[in-house]
Scaffold this active site. Structure first.
Site, mmCIF file in Angstrom:
data_model
loop_
_atom_site.group_PDB
_atom_site.id
_atom_site.type_symbol
_atom_site.label_atom_id
_atom_site.label_comp_id
_atom_site.label_asym_id
_atom_site.label_seq_id
_atom_site.Cartn_x
_atom_site.Cartn_y
_atom_site.Cartn_z
ATOM 1 N N HIS A 1 0.881 -1.185 0.000
ATOM 2 C CA HIS A 1 0.000 0.000 0.000
ATOM 3 C C HIS A 1 0.913 1.228 0.000
ATOM 4 C CE1 HIS A 1 -3.548 2.325 0.578
ATOM 5 N NE2 HIS A 1 -3.872 2.023 1.833
ATOM 6 N N ASP B 1 2.569 5.575 -7.425
ATOM 7 C CA ASP B 1 3.822 5.438 -6.672
ATOM 8 C C ASP B 1 5.035 5.301 -7.584
ATOM 9 O OD1 ASP B 1 2.048 5.471 -4.652
ATOM 10 O OD2 ASP B 1 2.286 3.384 -4.052
ATOM 11 N N HIS C 1 -2.760 -2.576 -9.614
ATOM 12 C CA HIS C 1 -3.752 -1.947 -8.750
ATOM 13 C C HIS C 1 -4.999 -2.803 -8.764
ATOM 14 C CE1 HIS C 1 -6.238 1.108 -6.896
ATOM 15 N NE2 HIS C 1 -5.110 1.681 -6.544
HETATM 16 C C1 LIG Z 1 -1.279 -3.216 -5.679
HETATM 17 C C2 LIG Z 1 -1.338 -4.721 -5.529
HETATM 18 C C3 LIG Z 1 -1.127 -5.048 -4.027
HETATM 19 C C4 LIG Z 1 -2.711 -5.215 -5.964
HETATM 20 O O1 LIG Z 1 -2.825 -6.551 -5.595
HETATM 21 P P1 LIG Z 1 -3.997 -7.499 -6.116
HETATM 22 O O2 LIG Z 1 -5.148 -6.708 -6.577
HETATM 23 O O3 LIG Z 1 -4.242 -8.513 -5.060
HETATM 24 O O4 LIG Z 1 -3.350 -8.149 -7.423
HETATM 25 P P2 LIG Z 1 -3.072 -9.668 -7.671
HETATM 26 O O5 LIG Z 1 -2.040 -10.136 -6.667
HETATM 27 O O6 LIG Z 1 -4.368 -10.388 -7.696
HETATM 28 O O7 LIG Z 1 -2.414 -9.597 -9.089
HETATM 29 C C5 LIG Z 1 -2.919 -10.236 -10.250
HETATM 30 C C6 LIG Z 1 -1.763 -10.819 -11.034
HETATM 31 O O8 LIG Z 1 -0.893 -9.770 -11.439
HETATM 32 C C7 LIG Z 1 0.411 -9.961 -10.914
HETATM 33 N N1 LIG Z 1 0.898 -8.659 -10.406
HETATM 34 C C8 LIG Z 1 0.219 -7.749 -9.672
HETATM 35 N N2 LIG Z 1 0.979 -6.682 -9.410
HETATM 36 C C9 LIG Z 1 2.168 -6.917 -10.009
HETATM 37 C C10 LIG Z 1 3.376 -6.196 -10.060
HETATM 38 N N3 LIG Z 1 3.487 -4.998 -9.444
HETATM 39 N N4 LIG Z 1 4.417 -6.736 -10.727
HETATM 40 C C11 LIG Z 1 4.309 -7.932 -11.329
HETATM 41 N N5 LIG Z 1 3.182 -8.682 -11.300
HETATM 42 C C12 LIG Z 1 2.126 -8.176 -10.646
HETATM 43 C C13 LIG Z 1 0.223 -10.903 -9.717
HETATM 44 O O9 LIG Z 1 1.408 -11.636 -9.447
HETATM 45 C C14 LIG Z 1 -0.886 -11.778 -10.234
HETATM 46 O O10 LIG Z 1 -0.342 -12.693 -11.138
HETATM 47 P P3 LIG Z 1 -0.921 -14.192 -11.241
HETATM 48 O O11 LIG Z 1 -2.349 -14.038 -11.668
HETATM 49 O O12 LIG Z 1 -0.044 -14.834 -12.268
HETATM 50 O O13 LIG Z 1 -0.781 -14.783 -9.862
HETATM 51 C C15 LIG Z 1 -0.233 -5.408 -6.382
HETATM 52 O O14 LIG Z 1 -0.425 -5.064 -7.728
HETATM 53 C C16 LIG Z 1 1.165 -5.031 -5.923
HETATM 54 O O15 LIG Z 1 1.674 -5.641 -4.967
HETATM 55 N N6 LIG Z 1 1.820 -4.054 -6.592
HETATM 56 C C17 LIG Z 1 3.171 -3.655 -6.226
HETATM 57 C C18 LIG Z 1 3.123 -2.756 -4.982
HETATM 58 C C19 LIG Z 1 2.538 -1.410 -5.297
HETATM 59 O O16 LIG Z 1 2.951 -0.724 -6.236
HETATM 60 N N7 LIG Z 1 1.610 -0.981 -4.432
HETATM 61 C C20 LIG Z 1 1.006 0.349 -4.525
HETATM 62 C C21 LIG Z 1 -0.414 0.243 -4.957
HETATM 63 S S1 LIG Z 1 -1.123 1.847 -5.213
#
Ligand SMILES: CC(C)(COP(=O)(O)OP(=O)(O)OC[C@H]1O[C@@H](n2cnc3c(N)ncnc32)[C@H](O)[C@@H]1OP(=O)(O)O)[C@@H](O)C(=O)NCCC(=O)NCCS
Length: 374
Positions: free
Chosen positions: A218, A311, A257
């Site tokens: 987050h 971010d 996201h």
């Molecule tokens: C923001 C976040 C937590 C959302 O999580 P979420 O909605 O639960 O997304 P999911 O984990 O279901 O992701 C779906 C798929 O995309 C992939 N994915 C999601 N974010 C990714 C990223 N930043 N880099 C690479 N792969 C990513 C996941 O591994 C998943 O792959 P899979 O289906 O093969 O398992 C996640 O995208 C993340 O951790 N991003 C990086 C941290 C970040 O920038 N956070 C700030 C958010 S404003």
């Protein structure tokens, strides 16, 4: 079979008129106004009023609100003590504890909407002073008293650097605060309203929000993005980096996201702010690196809905303003306290305690055995 909504994906817990994220179109609206208009024309004080009260203030209302915030910038003694005693800890731990400690200076407690609103204004006003004071104290410098002739953003910069910002720098802090002020329902806002739904006071609700914002999934992502950009080094290293991360199923910070299936609209605004701040070779190299990373990640993962989030850019803006990386989540807190406050009061307007269920999959009926016999 009970439906399980892991991560509460697509669960609507209530209605809200505070903001709307248009995930497919990549747009963001605060109480009816587009974020691009607010970022270009408004101020953090005005946006905070809009979020909490639901309407933009007229001139008198804005002046009174600005005055209220200005009056509450100085920190009570016990909060100064907390900061000094905890100065070498993680800044988000210090900020969470310092905000919590603000409550001990307040007479009266209990569940009263007027009292809570007054306290919310005090918390919003005090957070920049807490962050700037912490940074100065931990670097062996004297804390700078807040000024009452500067805006929320400019005064923060002044207290941090003991120097007034240029107009462009003040504008950059202000725009960053506006862009992070609110974002619909999300982990930290849910934490804040869950606490508020028990009729706990605003200090407890905001402290809960700060706790939830800290994690790298987050608010903590901004700091991780800057570390990642430093690790990659330059645009020509991006291909190899992304290939490695994708192959090892690593999360690349600054991307992805739950709600957006396209580029987060705040990216464009942060990019504009960054371009306004300077045009030197170092700046341009950083921008080239971000753009190369953006193109490569979207090329590799765009079909999974992975696009840049705010971010990816914000840490680079903070760095140009001379803000240390471990304060980036504190910058986020300084902004988002407006959104948390707005949601807490919206929750209280029609409150029902938040109490979801979890499906038990463990055993039942086991006989208790004393420790000596296990
Ligand atoms: C923001 C976040 C937590 C959302 O999580 P979420 O909605 O639960 O997304 P999911 O984990 O279901 O992701 C779906 C798929 O995309 C992939 N994915 C999601 N974010 C990714 C990223 N930043 N880099 C690479 N792969 C990513 C996941 O591994 C998943 O792959 P899979 O289906 O093969 O398992 C996640 O995208 C993340 O951790 N991003 C990086 C941290 C970040 O920038 N956070 C700030 C958010 S404003």
């Amino acid at each position: 079979m009970t439906d399980i909504h892991k991560g509460l994906e697509d669960v609507h817990i209530d209605t809200s008129s505070i903001s709307r994220v248009f995930g497919d179109e990549g747009k963001l609206n605060y109480a009816g106004y587009w974020i691009s208009d607010l970022a270009a024309h408004s101020s953090y004080e005005e946006v905070t009023y809009l979020l909490i009260e639901g309407e933009l203030p007229d001139e008198d209302q804005l002046a009174r609100f600005e005055d209220t915030l200005t009056q509450h910038r100085a920190l009570p003694e016990q909060t100064m003590t907390v900061i000094k005693q905890m100065k070498d800890h993680n800044p988000m731990d210090v900020l969470r504890t310092a905000v919590s400690s603000l409550s001990t200076a307040q007479p009266g407690q209990g569940f009263d909407s007027g009292w809570n609103k007054e306290q919310a204004h005090k918390i919003i006003a005090a957070i920049p002073t807490i962050v700037a004071t912490l940074d100065r104290v931990r670097n062996g410098k004297t804390p700078i008293e807040p000024r009452d002739d500067l805006s929320h953003a400019a005064n923060f910069y002044y207290m941090l650097h003991d120097e007034e910002p240029t107009e462009t720098e003040a504008e950059a802090v202000d725009t960053a605060l506006i862009l992070y002020a609110e974002h619909g329902m999300n982990a930290s806002t849910l934490a804040a309203i869950t606490t508020a739904s028990t009729q706990a006071n605003i200090y407890s609700a905001i402290t809960s929000g700060i706790g939830a914002l800290q994690g790298p999934l987050h608010g903590g992502a901004t700091e991780t993005v800057v570390e990642t950009l430093d690790t990659i080094g330059s645009a020509d290293q991006v291909d190899a980096f992304v290939e490695h991360e994708v192959e090892h199923h690593e999360l690349i910070p600054g991307f992805g996201h739950r709600v957006y299936n396209t580029t987060d609209p705040r990216c464009k605004e942060f990019e504009r702010v960054f371009r306004d701040l300077a045009e030197d070779p170092e700046h341009n190299e950083r921008l080239d690196l971000i753009e190369a990373l953006r193109d490569e990640v979207v090329g590799e993962l765009g079909d999974k809905g992975i696009y840049p989030n705010a971010d990816l850019y914000s840490g680079t803006v903070y760095r140009s303003l001379g803000i240390e990386p471990d304060l980036y989540t504190c910058m986020f807190t300084m902004a988002r306290v407006a959104g948390w406050t707005a949601h807490v009061f919206e929750q209280w307007d029609d409150n029902r305690i938040l109490r979801p269920r979890v499906q038990y999959t463990g055993e039942t009926g086991k006989a208790y055995v004393p420790p000596s016999e296990r």
